[in-house]
Write a protein that holds these residues in place. Structure first.
Motif, PDB file in Angstrom:
ATOM      1  N   LEU A 127       0.850  -1.187   0.000  1.00 33.22           N
ATOM      2  CA  LEU A 127       0.000   0.000   0.000  1.00 33.22           C
ATOM      3  C   LEU A 127       0.889   1.242   0.000  1.00 33.22           C
ATOM      4  O   LEU A 127       2.079   1.161   0.323  1.00 33.22           O
ATOM      5  CB  LEU A 127      -0.923  -0.007   1.218  1.00 33.22           C
ATOM      6  CG  LEU A 127      -1.947  -1.145   1.251  1.00 33.22           C
ATOM      7  CD1 LEU A 127      -2.644  -1.210   2.598  1.00 33.22           C
ATOM      8  CD2 LEU A 127      -2.965  -0.991   0.124  1.00 33.22           C
ATOM      9  N   CYS A 132      -3.403   3.809   0.260  1.00 37.42           N
ATOM     10  CA  CYS A 132      -4.058   3.542  -1.020  1.00 37.42           C
ATOM     11  C   CYS A 132      -3.371   2.377  -1.721  1.00 37.42           C
ATOM     12  O   CYS A 132      -2.178   2.157  -1.530  1.00 37.42           O
ATOM     13  CB  CYS A 132      -3.985   4.775  -1.916  1.00 37.42           C
ATOM     14  SG  CYS A 132      -4.894   6.190  -1.275  1.00 37.42           S
ATOM     15  N   PRO A 133      -4.108   1.666  -2.571  1.00 42.95           N
ATOM     16  CA  PRO A 133      -3.511   0.545  -3.293  1.00 42.95           C
ATOM     17  C   PRO A 133      -2.653   0.968  -4.484  1.00 42.95           C
ATOM     18  O   PRO A 133      -1.971   0.140  -5.069  1.00 42.95           O
ATOM     19  CB  PRO A 133      -4.724  -0.259  -3.758  1.00 42.95           C
ATOM     20  CG  PRO A 133      -5.809   0.746  -3.864  1.00 42.95           C
ATOM     21  CD  PRO A 133      -5.544   1.757  -2.782  1.00 42.95           C
ATOM     22  N   MET A 145      -8.803  -8.263   5.975  1.00 43.00           N
ATOM     23  CA  MET A 145      -9.329  -7.007   5.470  1.00 43.00           C
ATOM     24  C   MET A 145     -10.847  -7.094   5.414  1.00 43.00           C
ATOM     25  O   MET A 145     -11.410  -8.005   4.813  1.00 43.00           O
ATOM     26  CB  MET A 145      -8.788  -6.699   4.071  1.00 43.00           C
ATOM     27  CG  MET A 145      -9.369  -5.429   3.502  1.00 43.00           C
ATOM     28  SD  MET A 145      -8.526  -4.780   2.020  1.00 43.00           S
ATOM     29  CE  MET A 145      -8.428  -6.191   0.958  1.00 43.00           C
ATOM     30  N   VAL A 193     -14.154  -5.436   3.959  1.00 46.78           N
ATOM     31  CA  VAL A 193     -14.543  -4.604   2.822  1.00 46.78           C
ATOM     32  C   VAL A 193     -15.879  -3.945   3.142  1.00 46.78           C
ATOM     33  O   VAL A 193     -16.846  -4.632   3.484  1.00 46.78           O
ATOM     34  CB  VAL A 193     -14.639  -5.441   1.532  1.00 46.78           C
ATOM     35  CG1 VAL A 193     -15.128  -4.589   0.369  1.00 46.78           C
ATOM     36  CG2 VAL A 193     -13.290  -6.086   1.215  1.00 46.78           C
ATOM     37  N   GLN A 214     -11.266  -1.692   4.004  1.00 42.75           N
ATOM     38  CA  GLN A 214     -11.322  -1.146   2.648  1.00 42.75           C
ATOM     39  C   GLN A 214     -12.608  -0.350   2.507  1.00 42.75           C
ATOM     40  O   GLN A 214     -13.699  -0.882   2.711  1.00 42.75           O
ATOM     41  CB  GLN A 214     -11.292  -2.271   1.624  1.00 42.75           C
ATOM     42  CG  GLN A 214     -11.418  -1.771   0.192  1.00 42.75           C
ATOM     43  CD  GLN A 214     -11.448  -2.914  -0.794  1.00 42.75           C
ATOM     44  OE1 GLN A 214     -10.532  -3.716  -0.827  1.00 42.75           O
ATOM     45  NE2 GLN A 214     -12.508  -2.992  -1.592  1.00 42.75           N
ATOM     46  N   PHE A 242     -10.710   2.436  -4.071  1.00 43.35           N
ATOM     47  CA  PHE A 242     -10.867   2.335  -2.627  1.00 43.35           C
ATOM     48  C   PHE A 242      -9.619   2.776  -1.886  1.00 43.35           C
ATOM     49  O   PHE A 242      -8.526   2.814  -2.432  1.00 43.35           O
ATOM     50  CB  PHE A 242     -11.254   0.910  -2.214  1.00 43.35           C
ATOM     51  CG  PHE A 242     -10.157  -0.104  -2.445  1.00 43.35           C
ATOM     52  CD1 PHE A 242      -9.202  -0.350  -1.465  1.00 43.35           C
ATOM     53  CD2 PHE A 242     -10.083  -0.814  -3.627  1.00 43.35           C
ATOM     54  CE1 PHE A 242      -8.194  -1.270  -1.657  1.00 43.35           C
ATOM     55  CE2 PHE A 242      -9.078  -1.751  -3.830  1.00 43.35           C
ATOM     56  CZ  PHE A 242      -8.129  -1.974  -2.852  1.00 43.35           C
ATOM     57  N   ALA A 290      -7.470   2.134   1.773  1.00 42.07           N
ATOM     58  CA  ALA A 290      -7.241   1.088   2.770  1.00 42.07           C
ATOM     59  C   ALA A 290      -6.840   1.740   4.086  1.00 42.07           C
ATOM     60  O   ALA A 290      -5.820   2.417   4.166  1.00 42.07           O
ATOM     61  CB  ALA A 290      -6.148   0.133   2.294  1.00 42.07           C
TER      62      ALA A 290
END
Length: 156
Positions: free
Chosen positions: A3, A38-39, A74, A76, A112, A122, A124
């Protein structure tokens, strides 16, 4: 998982979440620690750029790459489960309550949530109270230079 965070260089070592704890944010109240990530680097840049003034090229930013262990799990949070107006700025209290409860429960290392800046992407959120948080590691820090075109003020 990997991330990213884009931050002023003076805060680049703060994976202990103090900034969010001191100021609060969309997903946490003041006094509740949380690490926003963020991813992708692009989303990390967009999430920061929306808060910066036009006409002033931001300087002294660093892109931080983090390793987050998958074993922490995680949760969601689908957009359909969010309250009306969840994406408004300034943030609404109901989203802060969602994030505060996530931190309190500590069932998951990552939550998420939808990005309010780039729809269908999305963000995180990392829980610093989760038992596996000490395994979150900073892999890299690199100076980040914004493209000046993002901050030019154009009149149509």
């Amino acid at each position: 998982m990997i991330l990213y965070r884009l931050v002023k260089s003076r805060y680049s070592r703060d994976i202990a979440r103090k900034g969010a704890e001191l100021c609060g944010g969309r997903w946490n109240s003041v006094g509740v620690p949380m690490l926003y990530t963020c991813p992708s680097r692009a989303l990390a840049m967009a999430e920061v750029a929306v808060h910066l003034p036009l006409g002033i090229l931001p300087k002294d930013f660093v892109m931080v790459t983090l390793y987050v262990p998958d074993e922490g799990g995680m949760k969601v949070l689908p957009q359909i489960d969010l309250p009306n107006g969840w994406f408004h700025y300034p943030p609404i209290y109901s989203t802060q309550r969602i994030g505060d409860a996530f931190i309190r429960k500590s069932d998951y290392l990552v939550l998420q949530v939808p990005s309010a800046v780039v729809h269908d992407d999305f963000v995180a959120l990392i829980n610093p109270h989760h038992p596996l948080f000490p395994q979150v590691k900073m892999l890299e820090q690199r100076p980040f230079v914004f493209d000046r075109r993002l901050f030019q003020h154009h009149l149509s």
